[in-house]
Scaffold this active site. Structure first.
Site, PDB file in Angstrom:
ATOM      1  N   GLU A 230      -1.813   3.971  -4.491  1.00 45.41           N
ATOM      2  CA  GLU A 230      -2.026   5.320  -5.042  1.00 45.41           C
ATOM      3  C   GLU A 230      -1.657   6.375  -4.018  1.00 45.41           C
ATOM      4  O   GLU A 230      -1.772   6.151  -2.810  1.00 45.41           O
ATOM      5  CB  GLU A 230      -3.471   5.488  -5.527  1.00 45.41           C
TER       6      GLU A 230
ATOM      7  N   ARG B  12     -13.700   3.214  -0.809  1.00 43.64           N
ATOM      8  CA  ARG B  12     -13.139   2.342  -1.843  1.00 43.64           C
ATOM      9  C   ARG B  12     -11.966   2.977  -2.585  1.00 43.64           C
ATOM     10  O   ARG B  12     -11.831   2.874  -3.795  1.00 43.64           O
ATOM     11  CB  ARG B  12     -14.238   1.905  -2.824  1.00 43.64           C
TER      12      ARG B  12
ATOM     13  N   CYS C  87       2.213   3.300   0.980  1.00 42.72           N
ATOM     14  CA  CYS C  87       2.659   2.251   1.903  1.00 42.72           C
ATOM     15  C   CYS C  87       2.165   2.427   3.325  1.00 42.72           C
ATOM     16  O   CYS C  87       1.660   1.477   3.942  1.00 42.72           O
ATOM     17  CB  CYS C  87       4.180   2.121   1.877  1.00 42.72           C
TER      18      CYS C  87
ATOM     19  N   HIS D  81       9.850   3.823   3.620  1.00 35.20           N
ATOM     20  CA  HIS D  81       8.903   2.792   3.203  1.00 35.20           C
ATOM     21  C   HIS D  81       8.523   1.966   4.421  1.00 35.20           C
ATOM     22  O   HIS D  81       9.349   1.703   5.299  1.00 35.20           O
ATOM     23  CB  HIS D  81       9.508   1.891   2.131  1.00 35.20           C
TER      24      HIS D  81
ATOM     25  N   ASP E 281       3.866  -7.079   1.842  1.00 39.23           N
ATOM     26  CA  ASP E 281       3.891  -5.689   1.395  1.00 39.23           C
ATOM     27  C   ASP E 281       2.811  -5.475   0.346  1.00 39.23           C
ATOM     28  O   ASP E 281       2.975  -5.841  -0.823  1.00 39.23           O
ATOM     29  CB  ASP E 281       5.269  -5.345   0.813  1.00 39.23           C
TER      30      ASP E 281
END
Length: 273
Positions: A37, A62, A67, A104, A119
């Protein structure tokens, strides 16, 4: 880092050894319990890439992350558990074109002289580590993947990840990467860009996604997409309150409603990062 709390966050139980069986189990538990997210970017909350901040956000509160966040924290966990892990750079694919270096971040884990692509921060990607070897087709229980070597971009040679597309009947590239070890500081500039540039998709669209045993649940903008055994249902969310309810119900994310005021907070992001 409180390793026990992290393992509890991903509901991991059992013996831990620095081997591929343990790595696979850790990876699977991670992606099924911590969503991909980028809500902080969308709502103008600074993304800070230090261990204390990431642990507080992802384990204590939580939440999930994108990435740089979830792969960085997972790398630190794996190191604590005795794995040999490196951060690596990826460039996202768009047709035959590739994005910027460091846009990324993934992980490379070395076990018994073999290299594994790990990943947990891409979204709809492999649910377990992928062996970095040319042409070998690998199945994670949901999809087939293939890693190939020899893609040339801007004069450099890369490895390429491909996921089988049953409509196009071919492997479609997700991103290309090198195995060169990086530090988290290499990704700071792109982390700032994703938070502040008008070109960043994460600033324009609220994104949250997590796999399920039978498919995936994703929030993309004002759409809640539920995939179950390859059948897709789309629900429209017409308010920030309905987004908050969906985040709680499907992702166990309790996002403070007073922070859901996009695009406010951009000045704070620029100052913080």
């Amino acid at each position: 880092m409180d390793v026990a709390r992290y393992l509890d966050r991903i509901n991991f139980r059992g013996e831990i050894k620095p081997d591929i069986a343990t790595l696979t189990k850790l990876h699977q538990h991670h992606v099924f319990h911590i969503p991909f997210e980028a809500l902080d970017v969308y709502y103008g909350i600074p993304v800070i890439l230090n261990e204390q901040h990431l642990f507080c956000k992802i384990v204590e509160h939580r939440r999930g992350g994108y990435c740089y966040e979830v792969n960085e924290l997972f790398a630190r966990l794996l190191q604590k558990l005795g794995f040999a892990v490196h951060r690596i750079s990826g460039r996202l694919a768009s047709g035959n074109k590739f994005g910027r270096e460091f846009e990324h971040m993934a992980l490379l884990v070395e076990i018994d002289r073999q290299q594994w692509l790990v990943d947990v921060g891409y979204g709809d990607f492999a649910l377990q580590p992928l062996l970095i070897t040319h042409g070998h087709i690998q199945n994670d229980g949901h999809n087939e993947y293939r890693i190939q070597h020899g893609v040339v971009a801007d004069g450099a040679t890369y490895w390429q990840t491909g996921k089988w597309n049953s409509i196009k009947l071919c492997f479609v590239t997700d991103y290309i990467f090198t195995t060169t070890p990086r530090s988290i500081t290499h990704f700071e500039e792109m982390n700032r860009w994703k938070q502040t540039s008008g070109e960043s998709k994460f600033r324009r669209t609220a994104i949250c996604s997590i796999p399920t045993q039978s498919g995936r649940v994703s929030l993309v903008g004002n759409r809640l997409i539920i995939t179950n055994n390859k059948e897709k249902e789309v629900q429209l969310l017409h308010s920030e309150i309905s987004k908050r309810v969906a985040l709680q119900r499907y992702f166990n994310i309790h996002f403070p409603v007073d922070e859901m005021t996009h695009p406010g907070g951009l000045a704070n992001v620029r100052q913080a990062v």
